[in-house]
Design a protein around this motif. Sequence first.
Motif, PDB file in Angstrom:
ATOM      1  N   SER A 156      23.342  36.614  31.958  1.00 52.21           N
ATOM      2  CA  SER A 156      24.216  36.371  30.814  1.00 52.21           C
ATOM      3  C   SER A 156      24.607  34.913  30.721  1.00 52.21           C
ATOM      4  O   SER A 156      24.538  34.158  31.705  1.00 52.21           O
ATOM      5  CB  SER A 156      25.475  37.233  30.960  1.00 52.21           C
ATOM      6  N   GLU A 157      24.983  34.514  29.523  1.00 47.97           N
ATOM      7  CA  GLU A 157      25.541  33.195  29.269  1.00 47.97           C
ATOM      8  C   GLU A 157      26.866  33.317  28.546  1.00 47.97           C
ATOM      9  O   GLU A 157      27.050  34.235  27.737  1.00 47.97           O
ATOM     10  CB  GLU A 157      24.590  32.354  28.398  1.00 47.97           C
ATOM     11  N   LEU A 158      27.750  32.380  28.864  1.00 50.01           N
ATOM     12  CA  LEU A 158      28.990  32.217  28.115  1.00 50.01           C
ATOM     13  C   LEU A 158      28.933  30.843  27.469  1.00 50.01           C
ATOM     14  O   LEU A 158      28.711  29.846  28.158  1.00 50.01           O
ATOM     15  CB  LEU A 158      30.199  32.316  29.045  1.00 50.01           C
ATOM     16  N   ASN A 159      29.110  30.802  26.169  1.00 48.81           N
ATOM     17  CA  ASN A 159      29.112  29.546  25.434  1.00 48.81           C
ATOM     18  C   ASN A 159      30.506  29.312  24.847  1.00 48.81           C
ATOM     19  O   ASN A 159      31.110  30.229  24.294  1.00 48.81           O
ATOM     20  CB  ASN A 159      28.095  29.595  24.295  1.00 48.81           C
ATOM     21  N   VAL A 160      30.966  28.088  24.992  1.00 53.22           N
ATOM     22  CA  VAL A 160      32.243  27.718  24.400  1.00 53.22           C
ATOM     23  C   VAL A 160      32.024  26.468  23.566  1.00 53.22           C
ATOM     24  O   VAL A 160      31.565  25.442  24.082  1.00 53.22           O
ATOM     25  CB  VAL A 160      33.329  27.457  25.453  1.00 53.22           C
ATOM     26  N   ASN A 161      32.329  26.570  22.290  1.00 53.47           N
ATOM     27  CA  ASN A 161      32.199  25.439  21.376  1.00 53.47           C
ATOM     28  C   ASN A 161      33.546  24.747  21.187  1.00 53.47           C
ATOM     29  O   ASN A 161      34.603  25.329  21.428  1.00 53.47           O
ATOM     30  CB  ASN A 161      31.687  25.919  20.020  1.00 53.47           C
ATOM     31  N   ALA A 162      33.475  23.507  20.719  1.00 48.57           N
ATOM     32  CA  ALA A 162      34.680  22.746  20.368  1.00 48.57           C
ATOM     33  C   ALA A 162      35.742  22.858  21.460  1.00 48.57           C
ATOM     34  O   ALA A 162      36.864  23.342  21.229  1.00 48.57           O
ATOM     35  CB  ALA A 162      35.226  23.238  19.028  1.00 48.57           C
ATOM     36  N   LEU A 163      35.374  22.444  22.654  1.00 45.41           N
ATOM     37  CA  LEU A 163      36.245  22.591  23.815  1.00 45.41           C
ATOM     38  C   LEU A 163      37.624  21.973  23.587  1.00 45.41           C
ATOM     39  O   LEU A 163      37.767  20.893  22.998  1.00 45.41           O
ATOM     40  CB  LEU A 163      35.601  21.957  25.036  1.00 45.41           C
ATOM     41  N   GLU A 164      38.622  22.685  24.082  1.00 44.20           N
ATOM     42  CA  GLU A 164      40.006  22.223  24.054  1.00 44.20           C
ATOM     43  C   GLU A 164      40.509  22.046  25.476  1.00 44.20           C
ATOM     44  O   GLU A 164      39.961  22.635  26.416  1.00 44.20           O
ATOM     45  CB  GLU A 164      40.876  23.230  23.299  1.00 44.20           C
ATOM     46  N   LEU A 165      41.562  21.256  25.619  1.00 42.40           N
ATOM     47  CA  LEU A 165      42.085  21.007  26.962  1.00 42.40           C
ATOM     48  C   LEU A 165      42.480  22.313  27.660  1.00 42.40           C
ATOM     49  O   LEU A 165      42.286  22.459  28.866  1.00 42.40           O
ATOM     50  CB  LEU A 165      43.289  20.067  26.886  1.00 42.40           C
TER      51      LEU A 165
END
Lengths: 114, 116
Positions: free
Chosen positions: A74-83
């Motif tokens: 599996s993959e986890l993708n996170v866009n537009a990272l925030e602090l």
Amino acid sequence: ETGVTQSPTHLIKTRGQQVTLRCSSQSGHNTVSWYQQALGQGPQFIFQYYREEENGRGNFPPRFSGLQFPNYSSELNVNALELDDSALYLCASSSRDTPFSPLHFGNGTRLTVT
Amino acid sequence: AQSVAQPEDQVNVAEGNPLTVKCTYSVSGNPYLFWYVQYPNRGLQFLLKYITGDNLVKGSYGFEAEFNKSQTSFHLKKPSALVSDSALYFCAVRDRAAAGANNLFFGTGTRLTVIP
């Protein structure tokens, strides 16, 4: 028996960037879940995948997305990272064929967003 | 809505003494309850679970937990603590109605320190 493995172990990203985290399930397991563990907190459920489809999601925005592959990795993708995305991300696998089978966790990926 | 409370951030116990780590829960229906342990820089390891049946559940490494429906509690216990039991312990609950078989709601954790 191969356990749950996650990569990378550590990652540093800049706010606004995108990140992909990877997870290999324990052999024989067909369900993968992702959790976010902020410092000093318990893990929070992000989502779960079974048969390559998301079939449960916690209170996380759509910029958190995932994939499950035919080999159950599996993959986890996170866009537009925030602090606030800085956390330990945990992958857990289990067998849906065994009722109430416990989750087997990987050691996690420590993501730091600057 | 579901929630878990672990009222003690830190529990200290002398080696050889009995230990208790407390957990109370809230769910709309009947709960599934779990205990996990986390060692430094590691993922969580499963200790035990309550699904149904006997209120006293036995798990790994000599740990046990008692489900008390009237008090909505699921305290973790061990008759004789070992130094190697020192770790971070998490109680988790799943509402049977929650979507996603692995949608566990975790408490904030209790750090157990066993003093030699």
